[in-house]
Design a protein around this motif. Structure first.
Motif, short mmCIF file in Angstrom:
data_model
loop_
_atom_site.label_atom_id
_atom_site.label_comp_id
_atom_site.label_asym_id
_atom_site.label_seq_id
_atom_site.Cartn_x
_atom_site.Cartn_y
_atom_site.Cartn_z
N HIS A 184 10.77 6.65 42.29
CA HIS A 184 11.72 5.53 42.36
C HIS A 184 12.07 5.23 43.82
CE1 HIS A 184 11.97 6.58 38.15
NE2 HIS A 184 12.57 7.73 38.43
N PRO A 191 17.60 4.57 45.64
CA PRO A 191 16.59 5.44 45.04
C PRO A 191 17.09 6.83 44.66
CG PRO A 191 15.57 4.15 46.76
CD PRO A 191 17.05 3.84 46.82
N LEU A 193 18.95 6.62 41.47
CA LEU A 193 18.01 6.43 40.37
C LEU A 193 17.40 7.77 39.95
CD1 LEU A 193 16.16 3.17 41.53
CD2 LEU A 193 17.96 3.36 39.80
#
Length: 536
Positions: free
Chosen positions: A111, A57, A60
């Motif tokens: 995310h 995450p 991202l």
């Protein structure tokens, strides 16, 4: 046939393989800052195969800020929630193992779940973005050695017309060996393992575990017929053994009793040994190292590729600031200072996971496969850094992999997102903070309703290296339309809530180009103190 020549350059950034996500991301950061780059790779062709495929995450989020996230998401899929486990001779799995729990996205963390993208696909997506900026990877070119001077580095580069089998990689050549050994601090070695690609199996993640042997099978994608197989034998008998394709096939049959599985040709075969180690510095003069060149570790937990990307995002904005004349050369020393602390913790985390996966636990033998918590890297921080303004925090006792737990924004941690922001006085399309943050400049967020204090802060901000954003509370209109800041109304209330801000009091949050909060201060003097650390 090869041609050797010398290149004079200001700095050299060395990665184990430059043509990987971390090297490509570093190039993107520098290019977006107007710094020219040259990426060389000794391979004649781009490699195929899915090595590090897990994108955490936090990575991202960085891709979101960098502007490459949409095509990364299109190229992959979410981490599957389960893996199935078998025993010898059984076609049906004996149990399922939870790999992750789905986390619902929130305005501050859009995310929260990892993503899986085959590495060769991942690299091609990034190369496409580089081509849009006029940059491509120069294949068949290897950095053989380099020599440093007070104002530059002279690098010796070898260009090949075929695969350079006779020339070792950097760190093994005569010109680099002593430098590499001087940097490297070895933490130990572990099991022998090999990886290859095969065909025809169900679309799940699969595992057979009979200590000291482990066999792990993973598809490259939902509709892919290409699979990656990892075989690990941690016995002393196999410590120095390199398995051939045929031997690996026989090991598969022996562990599974599944001779109905048909193997295709190996697209990629590698003898991999997870030697857990790291360097004790990531800079020598004008030469910087990142990624696997700086830290070698078990792939358990999917931290390697992601830590490498975070290495270069940390380094990239600092190199650009110095190159563009915004900051002194001393800023580059903080690259090692900030990243080594994080990498040491990452090595401990992945080594523990590696041991759990291989040895298991009598109460919870499959615990090491879970991919949540700290592995998501949302709590990675730079507490104690000399360039972070931690006015309200004493010491740096919190580990590099941890969340602040204070309930409000804190210096040294990731800057959260916030959606539902609208340009003041308009009914335009809402935006969010991740769309405003930039790898090129610091983003200075001003919260609160004190117009006088806000004006003083804005008047004291350094030019060129800063973007100022005035965040008005929900329902408030701008009173100073001549302000140089971007004025946004927090119409959905997510910014004030997510950052834990008060409407009445001025608070200034300074977000670095790598998406890390550099300072949380309450006046212009606090802003000055922070930028004195960075720009002077």
């Amino acid at each position: 046939m090869f041609l050797s020549f010398c290149l004079r350059t200001t700095t050299i950034c060395v990665l184990h393989r430059p043509n990987v996500p971390s090297g490509l991301v570093l190039a993107l950061v520098l290019l977006k800052n107007g710094v020219s780059v040259r990426i060389i790779d000794k391979e004649i062709n781009h490699r195929i195969g899915s090595r590090g495929s897990a994108i955490q995450p936090r990575t991202l989020e960085l891709y979101d800020i960098l502007g490459v996230l949409p095509n990364i998401l299109k190229a992959g899929e979410g981490v599957p929630p389960l893996m199935v486990k078998y025993v010898r001779g059984e076609i049906k799995p004996v149990c399922t193992i939870t790999l992750r729990e789905h986390v619902k996205p929130t305005p501050d963390t859009p995310h929260p779940n990892g993503h899986v993208v085959p590495q060769d696909v991942h690299e091609e997506v990034l190369r496409a973005y580089l081509r849009e900026l006029g940059c491509s990877v120069e294949l068949g070119s290897q950095l053989l050695s380099f020599e440093q001077f007070p104002d530059s580095v002279v690098a010796r580069i070898v260009k090949f017309k075929k695969t350079p089998d006779s020339i070792g990689s950097l760190g093994q050549t005569a010109g680099a060996t002593s430098w590499w050994k001087a940097l490297t601090q070895t933490y130990g070695a572990s099991a022998s393992s090999s990886i290859f690609i095969l065909f025809r199996f169900e679309q799940f993640w699969h595992m057979w575990h009979e200590p000291p042997k482990l066999l792990y099978l993973r598809p490259s994608g939902v509709n892919s017929k290409v699979f990656m197989l990892i075989f690990i034998d941690s016995s002393k008998a196999s410590a120095d053994k390199t398995f051939t394709h045929e031997e690996l096939v026989e090991e598969f049959y022996a562990m599974t009793d599944r001779r109905d599985v048909t193997f295709g040709p190996a697209a990629w075969l590698s003898d991999y040994r997870p030697n857990m180690r790291m360097v004790d510095q990531m800079r020598v003069g004008r030469v910087f190292i990142a990624g696997d060149a700086a830290h070698c570790h078990s792939p358990a937990g999917g931290q390697g590729l992601n830590s490498s990307v975070q290495d270069v995002v940390n380094l990239g904005w600092k190199l650009a600031h110095v190159q563009n004349g915004f900051a002194p050369e001393a800023l580059l020393n903080t690259y090692s200072e900030e990243r080594l602390r994080v990498i040491a913790q990452m090595l401990q985390l992945t080594t523990n996971l590696h041991k759990k996966i291989l040895r298991g636990d009598s109460k919870n033998p499959d615990e090491g496969w879970f991919r949540g918590g700290d592995i998501q890297m949302l709590g990675v921080n730079y507490r104690g850094s000399s360039i972070v303004q931690e006015d309200a925090v004493q010491g740096a006792s919190v580990t590099p992999y941890s969340k602040s737990g204070t309930g409000h924004i804190q210096a040294a941690y990731r800057a959260p997102d916030a959606s539902g922001l609208v340009r003041a006085g308009s009914e335009g399309t809402p935006t969010r903070l991740f769309s405003i943050f930039s790898v090129e400049v610091h983003t200075v967020l001003l919260f609160g309703s004190d117009d006088t204090m806000r004006a003083e802060v804005l008047s004291r901000l350094p030019k060129d290296a800063v973007r100022a954003v005035l965040l008005l509370p929900q329902g408030q209109t701008a009173t100073n339309w001549s302000s140089p800041a971007l004025i946004l109304e927090d119409r959905a209330g997510h910014a004030y809530a997510g950052y834990g801000m008060s409407v009445e009091e001025l608070t200034v949050v300074i977000v670095r180009p790598d998406g890390v909060v550099g300072a949380v201060v309450i006046d212009a003097e606090g802003v000055d103190r922070y930028f004195q650390k960075i720009l002077s």
